[in-house]
Enzyme design. Structure first.
Site, PDB file in Angstrom:
ATOM      1  CD  GLU A 115     -10.272   4.107  -1.177  1.00  0.00           C
ATOM      2  OE1 GLU A 115     -11.211   3.900  -0.916  1.00  0.00           O
ATOM      3  OE2 GLU A 115      -8.234   3.477  -0.804  1.00  0.00           O
TER       4      GLU A 115
ATOM      5  CG  HIS B 169      -4.476   1.931  -1.783  1.00  0.00           C
ATOM      6  ND1 HIS B 169      -4.769   2.956  -0.928  1.00  0.00           N
ATOM      7  CD2 HIS B 169      -5.213   2.065  -2.425  1.00  0.00           C
ATOM      8  CE1 HIS B 169      -6.148   3.186  -0.742  1.00  0.00           C
ATOM      9  NE2 HIS B 169      -6.373   3.066  -1.390  1.00  0.00           N
TER      10      HIS B 169
ATOM     11  CG  ASP C 117      -2.366   0.221   0.515  1.00  0.00           C
ATOM     12  OD1 ASP C 117      -2.727   1.716   0.104  1.00  0.00           O
ATOM     13  OD2 ASP C 117      -3.238   0.026   0.934  1.00  0.00           O
TER      14      ASP C 117
HETATM   15  C1  ACM Z   1     -11.155  -0.398   1.183  1.00  0.00           C
HETATM   16  O1  ACM Z   1     -11.354  -0.360   1.852  1.00  0.00           O
HETATM   17  N1  ACM Z   1     -10.418   0.653   0.594  1.00  0.00           N
HETATM   18  C2  ACM Z   1     -11.450  -1.787   0.156  1.00  0.00           C
END
Ligand code: ACM
Ligand code: ZN
Length: 609
Positions: free
Chosen positions: A324, A261, A188
Site C-alpha cells: 500500500e 505506511h 506504521d
Molecule cells: C496489508 O494487509 N496491508 C498487508
C-alpha cells in the site's frame, strides 16, 4: 470397559497430532516424578523448565531434573536423530513412565505442550489449586510433526499499542499451540514503536498521535478521541521480549515498513519525504500518500535504522512491508524523477522495486533475508525475497512460480483476524470485509492446487494470521479477535490436511476453552444469530417462528418469561414458536457452563391491516 466416547472426550489436543493412539490407564505426576535428560545442557533444561513452572504454581511442587536414568515414575527425554525433523517428537505415556523422543530440544518442548493438554486444565492455573487434583495424563502413543515450518501470527502494535507484558502473554499462548513465529508489526502511519537510538524523535514524536478516529473511518460526521495516544518499546524491552520468545522456541520477525505506511516516521523526520512536510502522526486508518522519498539521504536513514534493528533480532528475516505505497508523491518529486532517469526506470512501480532491492542488498550484507507483502512483486521481485501473500493467493502463486518462498496469509482465506467472526450486526465493530468465521479460517488450505500440481509445495513455507489493530483498542479486544481463531491457524499450520474435520475441531475448541479460562483469555463465544441478519426486534402479524443459529456448533439456551437464561434453561432444538407480544432471551453455553452474552429479542404482534 471404556467407551470410545469417553476416550475421545479425554484427548482433545489442538493442533491435532499426526498420529495419536489412545490406551487404557493413566500416568500420574506427583512430587516424586523425575524428568531425565539424555543430554543435560541449557537448551534441554530450557525445554522442560516451563513444565516445572506450571507445577510449581498450580500443584505446589516441582520435579527433579536429572541425567541419571530411572525406570519408573519418570518423564524420560531423549534426543534421537531418527525423527523426521527438528520439531518432531514421539510421546509414549504408559502407567509407569512417559517417554519422549525428539531430534532437538524444540521437539521435546512441543511434546511437553501436548502433555499440558492431556493434564487436567487446573495445571494452567495461575495460583495454587486448593482442591485435590490428581495430575493424571491418559496413556497415549503420539507421533507428531508439523505440516509447515512457518507457523505465524502477526501483531500490529502501531494502530493500538500493547505493553511488553501483553506481548509476552501472546507468546505464551502461541507456543502452547505450537506456533513458532511472531511477526511484530512495529511501524506504521499511526505510531513508530521501536526505539532507534540514532533517531530518537522516531519514538518521542513518531510514537504518539494527538487524536484517534472513533468507529469506522468513513462514518460521517467524523468523531475523534482527542487524548494523546501512544507508546513504544525501548531496546531493552525488545531484548527482553526476544529472549522470552527464544525460551519458548518462538522466533520474532520485526517489520519495519517502507516505503509506505511511514507517516509516523516522516512526522519525526519530514526531510525524508518528497514534499518536506509537515506531517502529523495519523489518527485515521487507511492508506496515505506521503511515503519515503527515494533521495539518497533516505537510504542512509533506513540503513542506520536497520543497523540497530538487526542487532536486536536474531531472526534471519527482516520484514520490510512494501504494501500500500501510493506513487503519487514520487510522480511529482524532482528527486524521485531524477532517480528514475539515473536508474533507467520507466514506471514508478519499478522505483518501489529499486527501493526494496537496495534495502535487500544492504540487509544481505548483514546476513539477513527479507520478507515483503505481495506488492513487492509489482515492479519485479527482489532476488531473494520471501513473499507474504495477503491480497488473495495469486501473489503467493506467482512468487512460488518464480521459485521464491511464500507465506500464505490471504485476507479472503479467513486469515485476517480483524475481520468479523460472527454477524456484524451484533459483534463489536471491526473490519467489515471478507468475514472470517472460525470455519473459514479452519478450512483454509495453505497450498494452492496450482502449486501442488507443479510440485512447488516446498516454496510454501507456511501460513500466518494477521491481527491488524485499528479496531483492537485494547489487548482484551485483541484476544477476543484472536481466540479461538488462532487455534484454527495452529491446526492448519501444524496438522496434516487430510485429518481436518471442522466438527471435531469445534468439539476440541469447546473442550480446551477451560484451559484458556485458566489463563484468563478473553476469547470469542459465538452468539445466537438470526439467519437473515440479527436484530433486537421482530414484528409479527401471525403465529410464526424465530430461528437462531451459531457460527460453530454450540448449545443455545433460552427463556420466554423475561428471566436471564442459565445453562439449565430450555435448550434450543428447533425454531422458537412466537405468538403475541413476548421477549426471547437467548445465549450460547460451553460444556464448562460458561455462557455468551445474553441476546434479548422483543417480539411485537401487530394486527394484519
Ligand atoms: C496489508 O494487509 N496491508 C498487508
Ligand atoms: Zn521523492
Amino acid at each position: 470397559m471404556l467407551l470410545l466416547g469417553t476416550l475421545q472426550a479425554s484427548v482433545s489436543i489442538i493442533p491435532m497430532p499426526q498420529k495419536c493412539i489412545e490406551k487404557r490407564g493413566n500416568f500420574t505426576v506427583n512430587d516424586k516424578t523425575v524428568i531425565t535428560l539424555s543430554v543435560d545442557n541449557e537448551e534441554m533444561r530450557n525445554a522442560v523448565s516451563f513444565w516445572n513452572d506450571l507445577f510449581d504454581t498450580a500443584a505446589g511442587f516441582s520435579l527433579e531434573v536429572s541425567s541419571t536414568p530411572r525406570s519408573s515414575n519418570v518423564i524420560r527425554c531423549r534426543l534421537n536423530t531418527s525423527l523426521p525433523n527438528e520439531e518432531s517428537y514421539k510421546l509414549t505415556v504408559s502407567q509407569s513412565s512417559i517417554h519422549i523422543d525428539a531430534r532437538t530440544p524444540k521437539g521435546i518442548f512441543y511434546a511437553f505442550q501436548t502433555l499440558r493438554q492431556l493434564l487436567p486444565s487446573a495445571i494452567e492455573s495461575d495460583k495454587l489449586v486448593t482442591e485435590k487434583v490428581k495430575w493424571n495424563i491418559p496413556c497415549v502413543v503420539i507421533e507428531d510433526s508439523p505440516a509447515f515450518s512457518y507457523r505465524g501470527v502477526m501483531l500490529d502494535v502501531s494502530r493500538h499499542f500493547i505493553p511488553k507484558e501483553d506481548v509476552k502473554r501472546h507468546i505464551d499462548l502461541l507456543a502452547f499451540h505450537k506456533l513458532n513465529i511472531l511477526h511484530w508489526h512495529l511501524t506504521d502511519d499511526q505510531g513508530w514503536r521501536i526505539e532507534i537510538k540514532k533517531y530518537p524523535k522516531l519514538t518521542t514524536v513518531g510514537g504518539y498521535r494527538k487524536k484517534t478516529i472513533v468507529g469506522y473511518m468513513w462514518d460521517n460526521p467524523t468523531e475523534w478521541y482527542t487524548k494523546r495516544y501512544g507508546g513504544f518499546y525501548t531496546q531493552e524491552d525488545i531484548k527482553e521480549v526476544v529472549a522470552y520468545a527464544k525460551k519458548r522456541f518462538v522466533e520474532i520477525i520485526p517489520e519495519i515498513e517502507m516505503p509506505g505506511h511511514s507517516v509516523a516516521a516522516l512526522t519525526a523526520y519530514p526531510e525524508y519525504s518528497c514534499t518536506g512536510g509537515p506531517f502529523e502522526v495519523e489518527g485515521r486508518w487507511g492508506v496515505f500518500n506521503d511515503i519515503y522519498c527515494t533521495k539518497e539521504s533516505t537510504f542512509t536513514f533506513m540503513q542506520d535504522i536497520l543497523d540497530e534493528v538487526v542487532k536486536l533480532f536474531p531472526s534471519s528475516y527482516i520484514h520490510l512491508g512494501g504494501d500500500e505505497a501510493p506513487r503519487i508523491r514520487w510522480k511529482n518529486c524532482v528527486h524521485c524523477q531524477e532517480r528514475m532517469k539515473q536508474e533507467h526506470l520507466t514506471k514508478e512501480a519499478e522505483l518501489q522495486t529499486y527501493f526494496i532491492n537496495r534495502i535487500e542488498n544492504y540487509l544481505n550484507t548483514k546476513g539477513k533475508k527479507i520478507i515483503g507483502w505481495d506488492e513487492i512483486l509489482e515492479g519485479g521481485l527482489s532476488p531473494d525475497a520471501t513473499v507474504m501473500s495477503w491480497r488473495g493467493t495469486s501473489g503467493g502463486i506467482s512468487a512460488a512460480l518464480q521459485k521464491h518462498d511464500v507465506i500464505m496469509t490471504p485476507g479472503s482465506g479467513g486469515l485476517y483476524l480483524d475481520h468479523y467472526q460472527g454477524d456484524y450486526k451484533i459483534e463489536p465493530v471491526t473490519i467489515p470485509s471478507a468475514p472470517a468465521y472460525l470455519s473459514r479460517t479452519y478450512n483454509y488450505e495453505p497450498v494452492p492446487d496450482t502449486i501442488k500440481s507443479l510440485g512447488l509445495e516446498k516454496h510454501i513455507l507456511g501460513v500466518q494470521c494477521n491481527n491488524w489493530s485499528e479496531y483492537m483498542y485494547t489487548n482484551a479486544k485483541m484476544e477476543y479477535q484472536m481466540y479461538p481463531r488462532s487455534l484454527a491457524l495452529a491446526e492448519i499450520a501444524w496438522s496434516p490436511a487430510k485429518k481436518k474435520n471442522f466438527t471435531d475441531f469445534a468439539r476440541r475448541v469447546d473442550a480446551n476453552s477451560v484451559r484458556l479460562d485458566e489463563r484468563h483469555v478473553r476469547y470469542h463465544i459465538p452468539l445466537p444469530e438470526q439467519p437473515y441478519g440479527s436484530c433486537d426486534k421482530v414484528v409479527i402479524t401471525k403465529d410464526t417462528v424465530v430461528t437462531f443459529q451459531t457460527s460453530r456448533p454450540m448449545k443455545m439456551v433460552y427463556t420466554l418469561d423475561g428471566t436471564t437464561p442459565t445453562p439449565a434453561s430450555a435448550v434450543y432444538t428447533e425454531p422458537i414458536k412466537v405468538s403475541g407480544n413476548m421477549t426471547i432471551k437467548i445465549a450460547t453455553v460451553l460444556p464448562s457452563g460458561k455462557m455468551s452474552k445474553v441476546r434479548t429479542i422483543d417480539v411485537e404482534k401487530q394486527n394484519y391491516a
